[in-house]
Motif scaffolding. Structure first.
Motif, PDB file in Angstrom:
ATOM      1  N   ASP A 112       0.821  -1.219   0.000  1.00 54.18           N
ATOM      2  CA  ASP A 112       0.000   0.000   0.000  1.00 54.18           C
ATOM      3  C   ASP A 112       0.852   1.265   0.000  1.00 54.18           C
ATOM      4  OD1 ASP A 112       0.748  -0.931   2.653  1.00 54.18           O
ATOM      5  OD2 ASP A 112      -0.419   0.753   3.448  1.00 54.18           O
ATOM      6  N   LEU A 113       2.136   1.160   0.298  1.00 60.59           N
ATOM      7  CA  LEU A 113       3.028   2.318   0.346  1.00 60.59           C
ATOM      8  C   LEU A 113       3.801   2.437  -0.963  1.00 60.59           C
ATOM      9  CD1 LEU A 113       4.527   1.857   3.936  1.00 60.59           C
ATOM     10  CD2 LEU A 113       2.598   3.310   3.259  1.00 60.59           C
ATOM     11  N   LYS A 114       4.019   3.665  -1.408  1.00 61.60           N
ATOM     12  CA  LYS A 114       4.683   3.895  -2.690  1.00 61.60           C
ATOM     13  C   LYS A 114       6.057   3.258  -2.742  1.00 61.60           C
ATOM     14  CE  LYS A 114       5.901   7.539  -5.975  1.00 61.60           C
ATOM     15  NZ  LYS A 114       5.924   8.996  -6.239  1.00 61.60           N
ATOM     16  N   ASP A 115       6.823   3.376  -1.636  1.00 60.54           N
ATOM     17  CA  ASP A 115       8.174   2.800  -1.621  1.00 60.54           C
ATOM     18  C   ASP A 115       8.227   1.462  -0.903  1.00 60.54           C
ATOM     19  OD1 ASP A 115       7.921   3.488   1.045  1.00 60.54           O
ATOM     20  OD2 ASP A 115       9.842   4.543   1.172  1.00 60.54           O
ATOM     21  N   GLY A 116       7.072   0.911  -0.553  1.00 60.76           N
ATOM     22  CA  GLY A 116       7.023  -0.377   0.135  1.00 60.76           C
ATOM     23  C   GLY A 116       7.583  -0.349   1.547  1.00 60.76           C
ATOM     24  N   GLY A 117       7.844   0.876   2.061  1.00 60.20           N
ATOM     25  CA  GLY A 117       8.419   1.002   3.406  1.00 60.20           C
ATOM     26  C   GLY A 117       9.929   1.120   3.411  1.00 60.20           C
ATOM     27  N   ALA A 118      10.528   1.297   2.232  1.00 52.69           N
ATOM     28  CA  ALA A 118      11.998   1.317   2.135  1.00 52.69           C
ATOM     29  C   ALA A 118      12.616   2.434   2.970  1.00 52.69           C
ATOM     30  CB  ALA A 118      12.412   1.464   0.668  1.00 52.69           C
ATOM     31  N   GLN A 119      11.998   3.602   2.988  1.00 53.92           N
ATOM     32  CA  GLN A 119      12.561   4.726   3.727  1.00 53.92           C
ATOM     33  C   GLN A 119      12.598   4.447   5.228  1.00 53.92           C
ATOM     34  OE1 GLN A 119      14.037   7.380   2.276  1.00 53.92           O
ATOM     35  NE2 GLN A 119      14.709   7.936   4.349  1.00 53.92           N
TER      36      GLN A 119
END
Length: 301
Positions: A112-119
């Protein structure tokens, strides 16, 4: 699809030590006080008592609700509502309180997150390093749906190990995993080495979901072709009746044979056994990867 295969009885070698002593209770209390999740608990890891008694744990960031529904995994599935920007600092505080020498950070899949939680992964690595500069940090990441930018964010945080699990052999992958793709996982591992050649990569295969021996060896070859350094092999244990049945329990002797096969193929470290999980003896794997890296440097000089 109904799972109709007859249930296999657990053999004698599948034994878990239930030791909930002071260290275990202290760590559990610390996790709850900082509202943190651990994959040790959520995935019902059989080694939780041993690892927590030795003051090691795998933190699970980005909440405890996964956007995928893999048929082997006990983590809750649904639409996540949690995105806590202060979580990296709380993880670092807990790691410092536990005086960890090696810290593993993983997450649920957050499609659901644009970066998949990478940040958040990157910020967690930075927060741990700030408080514990001598602590090695391993990240166990989802596939980010193949997004290279998300992988670069994580790799540029310079973890000591980049871990991404293929979970099973290619033929079984679509049946076992949700949305994740076998070849995409291999490509992620290959790209990780392309981005940061000196950071060891790692993957894991669980056995007992219907794979054949030759397919396990082929998966090893596929991982080595992606320049994967570290491999863990463990027995799949059914978390609940709604999950995949166990098709076979591998005896310790067969795990020993697979470890030998893995080392022949050039992995710097292979951890194999019925109760082995991805982060089991992870600190030893860091050492093995460092030794192998040094040996390569000497041979190339």
């Amino acid at each position: 699809m109904t799972n109709r295969t007859a249930k296999q009885p657990k053999p004698d070698w599948i034994k878990i030590k239930l030791t909930t002593g002071e260290d275990y209770q202290e760590i559990k209390g610390m996790m709850r006080s900082k509202t943190l999740h651990t994959v040790c608990e959520e995935a019902r890891c059989p080694n939780i008592y041993e690892c927590w008694a030795n003051r090691t744990a795998t933190f699970m960031i980005l909440g405890d609700i996964c956007t995928r529904a893999c048929r082997f995994c006990a983590v809750n599935t649904g639409l996540p509502t949690e995105l806590d920007l202060l979580e990296p600092e709380r993880v670092a505080e807990a790691a410092e309180g536990m005086m960890l020498k090696h810290c593993v950070v993983t997450s649920v899949a957050r499609d659901d997150l644009k970066d998949g939680g990478a940040q958040i992964f990157a910020e967690t690595v930075a927060a741990i390093r700030k408080r514990l500069p001598l602590c090695s940090v391993e990240v166990l990441i989802p596939d980010f749906l193949g997004d290279r930018g998300s992988l670069e964010i994580v790799m540029n945080s310079n973890p000591d190990i980049l871990n991404h699990n293929i979970e099973t052999v290619e033929r079984m992958s679509d049946r076992v995993r949700a949305r994740a793709k076998y070849r995409r996982s291999l490509e992620l591992l290959r790209r990780a080495k392309e981005i940061k050649p000196d950071i060891p990569t790692k993957s894991s295969i669980m056995l007992g979901v219907g794979e054949e021996w030759g397919e396990i060896l082929q998966a090893m070859d596929d991982l080595r072709a992606a320049d994967c350094d570290i491999l863990t092999l463990g027995q799949y244990l059914q978390p609940s009746p709604k999950h995949l049945n166990v098709e076979k329990y591998y005896p310790p002797e067969e795990f020993a044979m697979l470890k030998e096969e893995g080392m022949k193929r050039g992995f710097s470290h292979v951890e194999a056994g019925p109760l082995v999980r991805s982060s089991y003896h992870a600190h030893d794997q860091v050492k093995s990867a460092a030794v192998a890296r040094e040996a390569r440097s000497v041979s190339q000089a």
